[in-house]
Design a protein around this motif. Structure first.
Motif, PDB file in Angstrom:
ATOM      1  N   THR A   1      18.575  36.836  11.729  1.00 28.58           N
ATOM      2  CA  THR A   1      19.547  36.545  12.779  1.00 28.58           C
ATOM      3  C   THR A   1      20.865  36.144  12.123  1.00 28.58           C
ATOM      4  N   PRO A   2      21.949  36.046  12.894  1.00 24.29           N
ATOM      5  CA  PRO A   2      23.219  35.592  12.312  1.00 24.29           C
ATOM      6  C   PRO A   2      23.126  34.188  11.719  1.00 24.29           C
ATOM      7  N   ALA A   3      22.090  33.435  12.098  1.00 24.76           N
ATOM      8  CA  ALA A   3      21.928  32.076  11.570  1.00 24.76           C
ATOM      9  C   ALA A   3      21.450  32.085  10.131  1.00 24.76           C
TER      10      ALA A   3
ATOM     11  N   ARG B   1      16.815  26.961  13.020  1.00 25.49           N
ATOM     12  CA  ARG B   1      17.982  27.551  13.668  1.00 25.49           C
ATOM     13  C   ARG B   1      17.693  28.967  14.177  1.00 25.49           C
ATOM     14  N   SER B   2      17.080  29.772  13.332  1.00 31.26           N
ATOM     15  CA  SER B   2      16.825  31.158  13.710  1.00 31.26           C
ATOM     16  C   SER B   2      15.791  31.270  14.819  1.00 31.26           C
TER      17      SER B   2
ATOM     18  N   TYR C   1      17.474  30.520  17.971  1.00 32.31           N
ATOM     19  CA  TYR C   1      18.254  31.702  18.357  1.00 32.31           C
ATOM     20  C   TYR C   1      17.338  32.721  19.038  1.00 32.31           C
ATOM     21  N   ASN C   2      16.136  32.899  18.489  1.00 28.68           N
ATOM     22  CA  ASN C   2      15.152  33.790  19.117  1.00 28.68           C
ATOM     23  C   ASN C   2      14.720  33.271  20.479  1.00 28.68           C
TER      24      ASN C   2
ATOM     25  N   GLU D   1      22.554  29.989  21.997  1.00 25.22           N
ATOM     26  CA  GLU D   1      23.749  30.630  21.473  1.00 25.22           C
ATOM     27  C   GLU D   1      24.016  30.167  20.040  1.00 25.22           C
ATOM     28  N   LEU D   2      24.646  31.049  19.251  1.00 25.27           N
ATOM     29  CA  LEU D   2      24.911  30.758  17.844  1.00 25.27           C
ATOM     30  C   LEU D   2      25.669  29.438  17.664  1.00 25.27           C
ATOM     31  N   ALA D   3      26.614  29.164  18.547  1.00 24.29           N
ATOM     32  CA  ALA D   3      27.442  27.962  18.421  1.00 24.29           C
ATOM     33  C   ALA D   3      26.662  26.676  18.678  1.00 24.29           C
TER      34      ALA D   3
ATOM     35  N   LEU E   1      23.316  26.117  17.779  1.00 25.77           N
ATOM     36  CA  LEU E   1      22.062  26.039  17.012  1.00 25.77           C
ATOM     37  C   LEU E   1      21.862  24.705  16.311  1.00 25.77           C
TER      38      LEU E   1
ATOM     39  N   TYR F   1      16.901  43.442  13.536  1.00 21.81           N
ATOM     40  CA  TYR F   1      17.120  42.256  14.372  1.00 21.81           C
ATOM     41  C   TYR F   1      16.036  42.004  15.405  1.00 21.81           C
TER      42      TYR F   1
END
Length: 556
Positions: free
Chosen positions: A65-67, A332-333, A336-337, A341-343, A345, A491
């Motif tokens: 993930t982006p995390a 964190r990831s 996210y799953n 939202e990313l902001a 986490l 992803y």
């Protein structure tokens, strides 16, 4: 905390000959690329051939993930921790591609206090392996077009050439190109395109070849396209294998480097795991096994991609038997799953963590299907709460897998001591009865559907009209009894990057199927996967520069 490049620059590196001494390699078997990098000679392979193999440990992860999950960082940190425990350990990694380095994802040298060094050299030109692979790939393209230009004696069908040019940079403009073969005023063109070098068959061949002789044999067997009768045309028909092998005679030799704590690392080959088989070279892994008691290696992206291909392709072809599998996850990831939202986490959220943990559960289930001991480690961030960590510990207890906290990013090898001890205990107490998840002699569709349903969790598999025709062709030329290399988004467990967690009831769409006869597997493209990525709106390349003192800045 200092940036990765700042930490790297402060490292107390040993001369590479001193790193080699730790694992019994003499100076005569080193081919230096400066003070801190060396290739291992062909003669070394003969010297160590009768050594007892160490134990092979695969480090994999949940879906990226982006995390960020830090799989390579944990791999390096675990190797450093084992050496702190006085265990003889070598790390075996892939080489970075310039695509992610100059694009979005970054390099492949770890992070924090668990890095391989010199990280700037490694992330840029390193020992030139990527350039050699690109040159060999494009030499073949030039020889194909040259053969056609001068009369096309082999009667190659210009509309059925499957070989593409390559470049190790993300460049979407090269996905489709027109090649001009006009001669003596007679207008003639053909459609072509580029793949990123790490997705090319020549990269896969380098990583799966057992030696130079095998490399040349595999190159000769590459199918570059089909003639007007529909029969395959191979590299051997063009007599290109000798020149291509000549360009790769140094690239096939594994590279020796070190970590920040001077732990030996053999880094070689770099196929992407979403569009290739995602593992370092067989030569590198087997060399490391002959030189140490423990080899810690990684496979790209999540366990549904890199680990599956490591187990079903690399281990099958090379006769390797992994002794354990470590799955890396982050709080964190998993949040996210679970829909965070990313902001947000960094905000404690146990309920979302529980919701997203189904992704980890699925990967644990999948890895257990290979009859190899499985462990889980959470790559800890400073924002993780005790309640969130305890939630993951309970999940692993229910799944009956050992669980450890990894702090190797912030603490280096010291932060992986608990994981290292847990791994050694598992290896001493549990036996690996590894077996691939499918029989390669099954039909192409049976192999595809086994991976799709058993590993991804798909309910159905659909094939485009083109894919159906391509499968029929591979069966016609009797190349269907090979492992399948599934190209899929990293992803999600599905072929839709938007479906996070543990998607169920979905249909996997197969859009293209082609045989990589030299590599020895069948490539299966799903969904909207691309073999030539593009740069992001603001690429990392904009921040990279050479500083007045000659050092590189802007690398992470």
């Amino acid at each position: 905390m200092l940036s990765d490049i700042e930490i790297s620059k402060q490292a107390n590196l040993l001369h590479i000959r001193d790193v080699a001494k730790k694992i019994g390699i003499e100076e005569d078997d080193l081919e230096y690329y400066g003070k801190y990098k060396a290739k291992l000679s062909d003669e070394l392979q003969k010297k160590i051939a009768n050594n007892k193999d160490g134990k092979l440990v695969l480090v994999t992860a949940i879906n990226p993930t982006p995390a960020g999950e830090g799989k390579t960082t944990v791999t390096i940190g675990l190797g450093q921790a084992l050496n702190r425990l006085n265990e003889k350990c070598i790390i075996a990694l892939r080489e970075p591609s310039l695509g992610p380095v100059m694009g979005l994802k970054g390099g492949a040298t770890g992070g924090g206090y668990s890095q391989v060094v010199p990280m700037d050299d490694i992330n840029l030109h390193f020992t030139g392996d990527m350039h050699a692979l690109t040159a060999a790939n494009n030499l073949l393209s030039a020889m194909i077009d040259n053969h056609i230009y001068f009369g096309n004696k082999l009667k190659i069908d210009l509309n059925r050439i499957t070989w593409k040019r390559a470049l190790d940079v993300n460049d979407r403009a090269l996905r489709e190109v027109t090649v001009d073969l006009t001669r003596k005023g007679e207008k003639r063109t053909r459609q072509d395109g580029f793949v990123i070098t790490v997705a090319s068959e020549i990269m896969a061949i380098l990583c799966l070849a057992s030696d130079l002789k095998d490399l040349k044999k595999r190159i000769a067997n590459i199918i570059i396209g089909y003639n007007i009768e529909g029969e395959p045309v191979r590299v051997s028909d063009l007599n290109a294998q000798g020149a291509m092998a000549a360009l790769l005679k140094d690239a096939i030799k594994p590279n020796l480097i070190q970590t920040l704590e001077n732990t030996p690392c053999i880094m070689h080959g770099g196929p992407f795991a979403n569009i290739a088989h995602g593992c370092n070279s067989v030569i590198a892994t087997k060399t490391a096994l002959k030189l140490s008691d423990y080899v810690i290696t990684e496979a790209g992206f999540g366990a549904d991609l890199g680990a599956e291909k490591f187990l079903d392709i690399k281990c099958r072809i090379a006769g390797l038997k992994p002794s354990a599998i470590v799955i890396v996850a982050t709080v964190r990831s998993l949040k996210y799953n679970g829909g965070v939202e990313l902001a947000n986490l960094s905000t404690p959220d146990v309920e979302s963590l529980k919701c997203g943990s189904v992704n980890l559960e699925k990967h644990i289930e999948n890895m257990k299907k290979y009859n190899v001991p499985v462990l889980v480690t959470v790559n800890k961030f400073g924002t993780d709460t005790e309640e969130e960590i305890e939630c993951l510990r309970e999940l692993c207890e229910k799944a009956n897998v050992p669980f450890s906290i990894s702090e190797v990013f912030a603490k280096g090898g010291e932060g992986g001591i608990d994981l290292a001890k847990m791994l050694v205990k598992t290896l001493n107490e549990e036996e690996s009865n590894f077996a691939p998840i499918y029989d390669e002699k099954l039909s192409i569709k049976e192999k595809i559907e086994t991976v799709a349903k058993e590993i991804y969790g798909a309910s159905n598999v659909e094939y485009t009209e083109d894919a159906e025709k391509q499968i029929a062709l591979i069966e016609h030329i009797e190349m269907d009894k090979l492992p399948v290399c599934m190209a899929k988004t990293q992803y999600s467990l599905s072929d839709n990057p938007e479906l996070l967690g543990r998607p169920e009831g979905f249909t996997l769409t197969i859009k293209e199927v082609k045989v990589s006869a030299g590599a020895g597997f069948i490539v299966v493209l799903t969904g909207k996967i691309l073999t030539m990525p593009g740069l992001p709106k603001i690429p990392a390349a904009e921040k990279i520069d050479v500083l007045p003192d000659g050092t590189i800045g802007g690398l992470f």
